[in-house]
Motif scaffolding. Structure first.
Motif, PDB file in Angstrom:
ATOM      1  N   UNK A  19      -6.702  -3.870  -0.605  1.00 26.26           N
ATOM      2  CA  UNK A  19      -6.646  -2.473  -0.187  1.00 26.26           C
ATOM      3  C   UNK A  19      -5.211  -1.962  -0.190  1.00 26.26           C
ATOM      4  N   UNK A  20      -4.295  -2.779   0.301  1.00 26.61           N
ATOM      5  CA  UNK A  20      -2.894  -2.388   0.367  1.00 26.61           C
ATOM      6  C   UNK A  20      -2.309  -2.179  -1.026  1.00 26.61           C
ATOM      7  N   UNK A  21      -2.689  -3.057  -1.962  1.00 25.70           N
ATOM      8  CA  UNK A  21      -2.182  -2.912  -3.329  1.00 25.70           C
ATOM      9  C   UNK A  21      -2.644  -1.610  -3.972  1.00 25.70           C
ATOM     10  N   UNK A  22      -3.903  -1.267  -3.718  1.00 20.23           N
ATOM     11  CA  UNK A  22      -4.428  -0.019  -4.271  1.00 20.23           C
ATOM     12  C   UNK A  22      -3.718   1.178  -3.645  1.00 20.23           C
ATOM     13  N   UNK A  23      -3.613   1.172  -2.316  1.00 19.25           N
ATOM     14  CA  UNK A  23      -3.006   2.297  -1.600  1.00 19.25           C
ATOM     15  C   UNK A  23      -1.549   2.491  -1.991  1.00 19.25           C
ATOM     16  N   UNK A  24      -0.852   1.401  -2.194  1.00 20.20           N
ATOM     17  CA  UNK A  24       0.578   1.492  -2.469  1.00 20.20           C
ATOM     18  C   UNK A  24       0.906   1.618  -3.945  1.00 20.20           C
TER      19      UNK A  24
END
Length: 347
Positions: A19-24
């Motif tokens: 999720x963090x990779x997608x958001x960032x």
């Protein structure tokens, strides 16, 4: 309390790291479907990546937001397919934002898309006309376009942005003309939501068609609807309160979903289509020709409309010159749900 990345991950069914990779927008390969799930979850939770927003004010992600009024309506499903056709070919993700035609939800989605630095925003439905809202929406959109976001509409709207839109007025006028050619003079019209510009434009086209045919508008044949099947079923209850000599011989619904509901409601009342009454709609959804009887309707070309809208948005992002207003032609498609007045045995 503001949503966290943990909640986004849980709703999307992925790990926090993913999720963090997608958001960032980190430089990691993430499955296309997974990325879409994460972005949809973030939008649903109104998750705001504050640090990202602060650090990347002038950048945009390869994302196109599609604002729809009702994601359960097949009308929007076809448009979304068209947008995705073009977006996927050009390396863009799409995220669908369902507003339920509520101004507050629409503004909330604009904020979310801005926080995620969406490259483009496509308003798939018509503009909402609640008092004071058009001005408020215009202010927010002006901020977005000032930051380089491409904003377009796919229907009549209050926004002064580039648009690709079907000729809703002419389509409704043409349908009335067709019904008159079949011999019908008592034509009921089931409206759409009163706060939606496109619904009012189709109503105006219906009235113009009556005037063109030398027919007067009969208030008892103007039935309120809301673009839904249930609204269509409810509308035909008006037949119970009309004396036989005032009943319509044809019903024109402002969209196909309403027309489907009209036909269901008529069957429950013991009316047969088109033996006892003709029914027609607007939109030409794929199912329109599969139901029985196949629906006479106004064909828009919804998937093509979505494709044209996406291409216009991408052209704006390339700083190419685009036409401010493009009107896509519509046409009446005559099928089995309408008959001549001579073939009609009114109840």
């Amino acid at each position: 309390m503001a949503a966290s990345i943990v909640q986004v991950a849980e709703l999307a069914g992925v790990s926090i790291a993913t999720a963090s990779r997608v958001i960032s927008n980190a430089n990691y390969k993430v499955n296309f479907k997974t990325r879409e799930k994460v972005l949809a979850a973030a939008a649903q939770l109104n998750y705001t990546p504050n640090a990202l927003a602060r650090g990347m004010k002038t950048q945009h992600s390869n994302m196109l937001g599609i604002i729809v009024g009702d994601n359960s309506d097949p009308y929007y499903a076809e448009i979304v397919r068209g947008v995705e056709d073009v977006a996927n070919e050009n390396g863009y993700l799409t995220i669908v934002c369902n507003t339920d035609r509520q101004p507050a939800k629409e503004l909330n989605y604009l904020k979310t898309l801005r926080d995620f630095r969406a490259s483009g925003i496509i308003f798939a439905g018509g503009g909402l006309t609640e008092p004071g809202y058009p001005e408020k929406l215009a202010e927010k959109v002006e901020e977005l376009t000032g930051e380089g976001t491409a904003v377009i509409t796919l229907s009549q709207h209050t926004l002064n942005v580039p648009t690709v839109q079907p000729d809703n007025f002419e389509g409704a006028r043409q349908m009335v003309r067709k019904l008159v050619e079949l011999g019908h003079h008592k034509i009921a019209f089931v409206t759409g939501p009163s706060n939606l510009i496109v619904a009012n434009v189709r109503l105006q086209g219906y009235m113009a068609g009556l005037v063109e045919a030398g027919l007067s508008l009969q208030p008892n044949l103007l039935w309120p609807g809301d673009f839904s099947m249930s609204g269509g079923q409810k509308a035909v209850q008006a037949l119970n309160y009309l004396p036989p000599q005032q009943r319509p011989t044809a019903i024109f619904a402002a969209n196909d979903e309403t027309a489907f509901g009209v036909m269901v409601g008529l069957r429950r009342l013991g009316w047969q289509v088109p033996q006892n009454i003709s029914v027609c709609g607007f939109g030409d959804l794929p199912v329109a020709q599969a139901i029985g009887p196949a629906l006479t309707t106004v064909r828009i070309g919804l998937r093509e409309l979505g494709q044209a809208g996406a291409r216009k948005a991408l052209s704006l992002l390339k700083n190419e010159t685009v036409e401010t207003v493009e009107i896509s032609p519509v046409r009446v498609v005559e099928r089995d749900s309408t008959a001549t007045l001579a073939q009609t045995q009114s109840l």
